[in-house]
Design a protein around this motif. Sequence first.
Motif, mmCIF file in Angstrom:
data_model
loop_
_atom_site.group_PDB
_atom_site.id
_atom_site.type_symbol
_atom_site.label_atom_id
_atom_site.label_comp_id
_atom_site.label_asym_id
_atom_site.label_seq_id
_atom_site.Cartn_x
_atom_site.Cartn_y
_atom_site.Cartn_z
ATOM 1 N N ARG A 39 19.038 50.148 66.423
ATOM 2 C CA ARG A 39 19.826 48.942 66.651
ATOM 3 C C ARG A 39 19.345 48.193 67.890
ATOM 4 O O ARG A 39 19.205 46.981 67.895
ATOM 5 C CB ARG A 39 21.303 49.310 66.839
ATOM 6 C CG ARG A 39 22.142 48.105 67.140
ATOM 7 C CD ARG A 39 23.518 48.500 67.592
ATOM 8 N NE ARG A 39 24.235 47.342 68.091
ATOM 9 C CZ ARG A 39 25.343 47.401 68.789
ATOM 10 N NH1 ARG A 39 25.872 48.574 69.063
ATOM 11 N NH2 ARG A 39 25.926 46.321 69.218
ATOM 12 N N GLU A 40 19.088 48.960 68.943
ATOM 13 C CA GLU A 40 18.793 48.323 70.222
ATOM 14 C C GLU A 40 17.357 47.816 70.314
ATOM 15 O O GLU A 40 17.109 46.712 70.791
ATOM 16 C CB GLU A 40 19.047 49.309 71.375
ATOM 17 C CG GLU A 40 19.162 48.632 72.719
ATOM 18 C CD GLU A 40 19.811 49.553 73.746
ATOM 19 O OE1 GLU A 40 19.654 49.309 74.931
ATOM 20 O OE2 GLU A 40 20.484 50.533 73.329
ATOM 21 N N LYS A 41 16.400 48.619 69.812
ATOM 22 C CA LYS A 41 14.986 48.257 69.943
ATOM 23 C C LYS A 41 14.364 47.813 68.634
ATOM 24 O O LYS A 41 13.251 47.285 68.623
ATOM 25 C CB LYS A 41 14.198 49.457 70.482
ATOM 26 C CG LYS A 41 14.740 50.032 71.781
ATOM 27 C CD LYS A 41 13.958 51.249 72.239
ATOM 28 C CE LYS A 41 12.496 50.927 72.490
ATOM 29 N NZ LYS A 41 11.772 52.070 73.102
ATOM 30 N N GLY A 42 15.051 48.064 67.542
ATOM 31 C CA GLY A 42 14.460 47.811 66.227
ATOM 32 C C GLY A 42 13.729 49.038 65.717
ATOM 33 O O GLY A 42 13.275 49.869 66.507
ATOM 34 N N SER B 231 10.764 49.392 64.132
ATOM 35 C CA SER B 231 9.315 49.455 64.407
ATOM 36 C C SER B 231 9.020 49.771 65.865
ATOM 37 O O SER B 231 8.036 50.443 66.159
ATOM 38 C CB SER B 231 8.653 48.136 64.017
ATOM 39 O OG SER B 231 8.755 47.919 62.640
ATOM 40 N N ALA B 232 9.845 49.286 66.759
ATOM 41 C CA ALA B 232 9.591 49.467 68.187
ATOM 42 C C ALA B 232 10.129 50.799 68.712
ATOM 43 O O ALA B 232 9.946 51.128 69.875
ATOM 44 C CB ALA B 232 10.186 48.308 68.987
ATOM 45 N N ASN C 141 20.068 44.528 59.865
ATOM 46 C CA ASN C 141 18.930 44.016 60.634
ATOM 47 C C ASN C 141 17.593 44.676 60.300
ATOM 48 O O ASN C 141 16.541 44.094 60.553
ATOM 49 C CB ASN C 141 19.175 44.185 62.138
ATOM 50 C CG ASN C 141 20.156 43.177 62.687
ATOM 51 O OD1 ASN C 141 20.478 42.189 62.036
ATOM 52 N ND2 ASN C 141 20.652 43.439 63.878
ATOM 53 N N HIS D 5 12.449 47.122 56.648
ATOM 54 C CA HIS D 5 11.465 48.149 56.974
ATOM 55 C C HIS D 5 11.564 49.365 56.061
ATOM 56 O O HIS D 5 10.858 50.355 56.261
ATOM 57 C CB HIS D 5 11.585 48.554 58.445
ATOM 58 C CG HIS D 5 11.276 47.439 59.387
ATOM 59 N ND1 HIS D 5 12.227 46.868 60.203
ATOM 60 C CD2 HIS D 5 10.136 46.737 59.605
ATOM 61 C CE1 HIS D 5 11.668 45.884 60.898
ATOM 62 N NE2 HIS D 5 10.406 45.786 60.555
ATOM 63 N N GLU E 134 28.282 41.850 66.109
ATOM 64 C CA GLU E 134 27.284 42.723 66.714
ATOM 65 C C GLU E 134 27.295 42.644 68.238
ATOM 66 O O GLU E 134 27.097 43.631 68.925
ATOM 67 C CB GLU E 134 25.902 42.296 66.179
ATOM 68 C CG GLU E 134 24.740 43.084 66.687
ATOM 69 C CD GLU E 134 23.417 42.529 66.128
ATOM 70 O OE1 GLU E 134 22.374 42.928 66.623
ATOM 71 O OE2 GLU E 134 23.451 41.695 65.193
#
Lengths: 196, 196
Positions: free
Chosen positions: B24-27, B29-30, B110, B114, B167
């Motif tokens: 949630r915070e960084k996504g 992929s990251a 979100n 992916h 959110e």
Amino acid sequence: MATVQRKKASKKDFILLRASAMFREKGFSATSMRDLAEMVGIEAASLYNHIQSKAEILQEIIFRMANDCNVHLEELEQSKLSSIKKLESLIRFHVQMMINRCDDYTVMINEWMHLTEPYLTNFNIQRHQYVVKLEQIVAEGYQQKEVKGIAPYVVVLTILSSIRGLEFWHRSVEKITPQEIEDNMVNLLINGIKKN
Amino acid sequence: MATVQRKKASKKDFILLRASAMFREKGFSATSMRDLAEMVGIEAASLYNHIQSKAEILQEIIFRMANDCNVHLEELEQSKLSSIKKLESLIRFHVQMMINRCDDYTVMINEWMHLTEPYLTNFNIQRHQYVVKLEQIVAEGYQQKEVKGIAPYVVVLTILSSIRGLEFWHRSVEKITPQEIEDNMVNLLINGIKKN
DNA sequence: CCTACCGATCGGTAGG
DNA sequence: CCTACCGATCGGTAGG
């Protein structure tokens, strides 16, 4: 001669255009510079003749869009419109941004967290100020008995995030024109906000 | 003995919990498996004793949440409520999901892109079916003259994306309780939808 | 704008 | 659950 002016920035603009589309579809982190280079039609290393870093691309996309939103809001604040009319104008502006500059708008609202400092803090401050200004418009509308008693924060949040949902609009099978979207959105939201 | 039952899945659940917060915070992929391992308190390699891959983590988070939403909607469809009451119940359910299971809900809306095949297609089909069912509820409400003449697609889109905006709710300085958020949201949206 | 290449980090595996 | 390590890929640079 006049038409040749400002051609210098065009290749960089083209890169930003393609980057915006890819960041939207795959996300900033999942888009590699090699992916982007392929879409632009050059080698990855050649990108760096036009941009300084991957981070800079994201910064330019987001702050260009943020600036356009801020400019519109300042014009709106200085206008003599009633609070409800201001909110209607705001909804129409954001719907148009989402429809006409969909990639840039979506990247701004979905990928801002990948900005690096000091840009991340800068963006968060701007966004917070934007929300506060909108809350003030709602609060004024309440005082003038145009707007019903809903927490201004919820009103602003609902307006802004409703527009975010249009991200997936064009994939819809249904045949709704941009104008219809805009009018329907205004109809629903303004009627939900307005004192009856 | 009874309280010891089903303890076996708990370490995996803990990993999913931490992963959800980080995605949630960084996504997705990251977030690296090394980042995640650190938050869990073990080495990256040890994660693979509990999960099969990074992709599987995302799948579990998303499909658990999607399933809970589908179950609620099926119950709602079988109820005898009026269309407007169904939509109100739907809004309240989604607001509660966003407030009580914020990480999972946010990751679903979100980070679904992916997902890898065949999960990506599966999710898109489920989401589309969900939207179609909601549009039917709106259309029924229109026929029964409970709902005003707004494109059902716009109504559904606005409801679902409004909730998405929550959110960022808890970061707000303002003191609004979950119950107030829920009531204000219902007030704004239902009044915007309802025929007056 | 290209070829060639850098160190860092990625998801994941072998073997214990 | 760890140490040690794999090939692949990352953002970015050197030099032309």
